[in-house]
Design a protein around this motif. Structure first.
Motif, PDB file in Angstrom:
ATOM      1  N   ARG A 115       2.452  10.719   9.314  1.00  0.00           N
ATOM      2  CA  ARG A 115       2.827   9.294   9.182  1.00  0.00           C
ATOM      3  C   ARG A 115       4.207   9.155   8.531  1.00  0.00           C
ATOM      4  NH1 ARG A 115      -1.339   5.117   6.481  1.00  0.00           N
ATOM      5  NH2 ARG A 115      -2.525   5.976   8.219  1.00  0.00           N
ATOM      6  N   ASN A 170      -0.344  16.021  -1.752  1.00  0.00           N
ATOM      7  CA  ASN A 170      -1.756  16.250  -1.446  1.00  0.00           C
ATOM      8  C   ASN A 170      -2.023  15.618  -0.077  1.00  0.00           C
ATOM      9  OD1 ASN A 170      -4.438  17.066  -2.887  1.00  0.00           O
ATOM     10  ND2 ASN A 170      -4.905  15.082  -2.000  1.00  0.00           N
ATOM     11  N   GLN A 184      -4.635   2.674  -5.658  1.00  0.00           N
ATOM     12  CA  GLN A 184      -6.082   2.755  -5.430  1.00  0.00           C
ATOM     13  C   GLN A 184      -6.700   4.136  -5.529  1.00  0.00           C
ATOM     14  OE1 GLN A 184      -3.752   2.343  -3.100  1.00  0.00           O
ATOM     15  NE2 GLN A 184      -4.329   3.132  -1.109  1.00  0.00           N
ATOM     16  N   ASP A 224       5.251  12.388  -1.023  1.00  0.00           N
ATOM     17  CA  ASP A 224       4.112  11.471  -0.945  1.00  0.00           C
ATOM     18  C   ASP A 224       3.047  11.972  -1.924  1.00  0.00           C
ATOM     19  OD1 ASP A 224       1.657  10.330  -0.374  1.00  0.00           O
ATOM     20  OD2 ASP A 224       1.863  10.465   1.798  1.00  0.00           O
ATOM     21  N   SER A 284       0.858  -1.190   0.000  1.00  0.00           N
ATOM     22  CA  SER A 284       0.000   0.000   0.000  1.00  0.00           C
ATOM     23  C   SER A 284       0.892   1.237   0.000  1.00  0.00           C
ATOM     24  CB  SER A 284      -0.923  -0.017   1.218  1.00  0.00           C
ATOM     25  OG  SER A 284      -0.218   0.401   2.357  1.00  0.00           O
ATOM     26  N   GLY A 285       0.268   2.389   0.027  1.00  0.00           N
ATOM     27  CA  GLY A 285       1.022   3.644   0.021  1.00  0.00           C
ATOM     28  C   GLY A 285       1.970   3.745   1.208  1.00  0.00           C
ATOM     29  N   SER A 286       1.515   3.318   2.381  1.00  0.00           N
ATOM     30  CA  SER A 286       2.368   3.406   3.580  1.00  0.00           C
ATOM     31  C   SER A 286       3.625   2.556   3.409  1.00  0.00           C
ATOM     32  CB  SER A 286       1.608   2.925   4.818  1.00  0.00           C
ATOM     33  OG  SER A 286       0.405   3.624   4.944  1.00  0.00           O
ATOM     34  N   PHE A 311      -1.313  12.060   7.130  1.00  0.00           N
ATOM     35  CA  PHE A 311      -0.380  11.332   6.275  1.00  0.00           C
ATOM     36  C   PHE A 311       1.013  11.956   6.262  1.00  0.00           C
ATOM     37  CE2 PHE A 311      -4.660  10.241   4.903  1.00  0.00           C
ATOM     38  CZ  PHE A 311      -4.613   8.884   5.185  1.00  0.00           C
ATOM     39  N   LEU A 325       6.007   4.525   1.452  1.00  0.00           N
ATOM     40  CA  LEU A 325       6.691   5.550   2.265  1.00  0.00           C
ATOM     41  C   LEU A 325       7.847   4.911   3.027  1.00  0.00           C
ATOM     42  CD1 LEU A 325       3.620   7.486   3.798  1.00  0.00           C
ATOM     43  CD2 LEU A 325       4.944   8.116   1.776  1.00  0.00           C
ATOM     44  N   VAL A 374       0.530   9.890  -2.967  1.00  0.00           N
ATOM     45  CA  VAL A 374      -0.450   8.795  -2.958  1.00  0.00           C
ATOM     46  C   VAL A 374      -1.804   9.286  -3.467  1.00  0.00           C
ATOM     47  CG1 VAL A 374      -1.745   7.217  -1.450  1.00  0.00           C
ATOM     48  CG2 VAL A 374       0.731   7.437  -1.182  1.00  0.00           C
ATOM     49  N   SER A 375      -2.220  10.485  -3.037  1.00  0.00           N
ATOM     50  CA  SER A 375      -3.561  10.946  -3.422  1.00  0.00           C
ATOM     51  C   SER A 375      -3.528  12.057  -4.467  1.00  0.00           C
ATOM     52  CB  SER A 375      -4.331  11.403  -2.182  1.00  0.00           C
ATOM     53  OG  SER A 375      -3.652  12.465  -1.553  1.00  0.00           O
TER      54      SER A 375
END
Ligand SMILES: Cc1ncc(COP(=O)(O)O)c(C=O)c1O
Length: 384
Positions: free
Chosen positions: A93, A141, A195, A170, A63-65, A90, A68, A172-173
């Motif tokens: 995170r 984002n 996703q 990051d 996943s995105g995490s 995030f 990272l 991811v979004s």
């Protein structure tokens, strides 16, 4: 609930287009076979265009995490100083992951609901005359507060300062939804996932790795095996993987990249910006408040302040009843905002319906709103 179409308007995972579902709906292939080799090479070439980079691109199961974490452990050593710009779940995170691996994390905290000011970040870096900051961690984002950041100014500014630190972003979004110029903005590592803008189910982490990041890799001492960049890049360049990857998702990814190419990447960005502008205008026309200021608002997710007298749980239930799933506020924004994701496969028609249901849901809970406001605001701002 009746068996109706559900609109997944959380800020990811997003609605997966039937074309992509269809592409994934096929027998599995050998991930060490010739069909896989062609598939992953096509995916990597397509991702380079979306990431606007000539550098290496890597696809990991995860996943995105996870992405990272991969960025951190491949480029840093315990005790290395990093600057982590934080203004939401995030971005915090990202810093926490670095700290968990023993980095010395300096937080640059910004008000939640605001974008960071690149000038302040660069001012801090300008003072770091000995180059002790090894990496700068930022969100493009910040999904929890629904703001977009000017990461280009950080990358260009670091180059002007000749700051030796790595810039890790990051995305991811934001990837495939908002412009991200990996090479032109001197970004060393971009991290994203399947996703959101890529319209796929969760399961893939995607990273770009610059030459400078590869230099850092050579001396980085943090422990890694699964996330090791070298093992993955060497295998992927030859159309292989060091361990099993979700092959079905790669068929979907190839289809998603075709869809993006057909629409045109810049048109995809413009569509997201236009729809987001429409959503914010609709929100305001209904007398509600958007969390960030207009010029800092995300093109992929809109954060709306929950008006007095309305409970998120009741509003959420009213939306679910109509087949619409939105996201609640996270951490300290829980109960204070809700988040409407407009990522990936989404167009005017869906949003007109979604916003109208939001309006009637609020009215049903006693919120005073003039019927038709949402459509009025949206159409005016998007010039339908
Ligand atoms: C900006 C950002 N970073 C990181 C993540 C974490 O990604 P994942 O949930 O895929 O691990 C998310 C998830 O929404 C995100 O929006």
């Amino acid at each position: 609930m009746t068996d109706r179409r559900v609109f997944l308007q959380i800020p990811g995972p997003t609605n997966v287009p039937p074309r992509i579902l269809q592409a994934m709906n096929r027998p599995l292939v050998n991930h060490r076979g010739p069909e896989f080799e062609a598939l992953i090479k096509e995916c990597l070439a397509g991702l380079k265009k979306v990431l606007k980079t000539k550098s290496d691109v890597l696809i990991f199961p995860g996943s995105g995490s996870g992405g990272l974490e991969a960025a951190i452990v491949n480029t840093l050593s315990p005790g290395d100083k990093v600057l982590s710009v934080q203004h939401g779940v995030f971005s915090e995170r990202f810093g926490s992951i670095a700290a968990a691996h023993g980095a010395d994390v300096e937080k640059l905290e910004v008000e939640w609901g605001r974008a960071f000011d690149p000038g302040i970040v660069l001012e801090r870096l300008a003072k770091d005359t000995h180059g002790s900051i090894k990496a700068v961690l930022v969100s493009h984002n910040e999904t929890s507060t629904c703001v977009i950041n000017d990461v280009g100014s950080i990358g260009r500014g670091m180059a002007e300062l000749k700051h030796p630190g790595l810039l890790m972003v990051d995305a991811v979004s934001s990837l495939a939804m908002a412009d991200l110029e990996t090479d032109a903005w001197n970004i060393d590592i971009v991290i994203s996932a399947s996703q959101k803008g890529l319209m796929l189910p969760p399961g893939l982490a995607i990273l770009s790795v610059s030459e400078k990041a590869w230099e850092a890799y050579k001396t980085a001492k943090m422990a890694r095996w699964f996330w090791d960049f070298r093992r993955m890049v060497d295998a992927q360049k030859q159309g292989r993987v060091p361990y099993t990857i979700p092959t079905s998702l790669l068929f979907g990814l190839r289809e998603a990249l075709c869809m993006i190419e057909a629409e045109g990447l810049e048109n995809v960005f413009a569509r997201h910006a236009r729809l987001a502008r429409g959503v914010r205008a609709a929100v305001r026309e209904m007398g509600l408040e958007v969390l960030p200021p207009e010029e800092e608002a995300s093109p992929t997710v809109t954060g709306v302040k929950i008006p007095a007298g309305i409970e998120w749980a009741s509003l959420n239930a009213a939306l679910l009843e109509k087949g619409i799933v939105m996201g609640g506020g996270l951490a300290k924004l829980q109960g204070r905002i809700f988040r409407l994701g407009h990522m990936g496969w989404i167009f005017e028609t869906e949003l007109l319906g979604i916003l109208s249901v939001l309006e009637s849901g609020l009215a049903g809970l006693g919120y005073k709103v003039e019927a038709g406001s949402a459509v009025k605001g949206f159409t005016r701002a998007t010039e339908i």
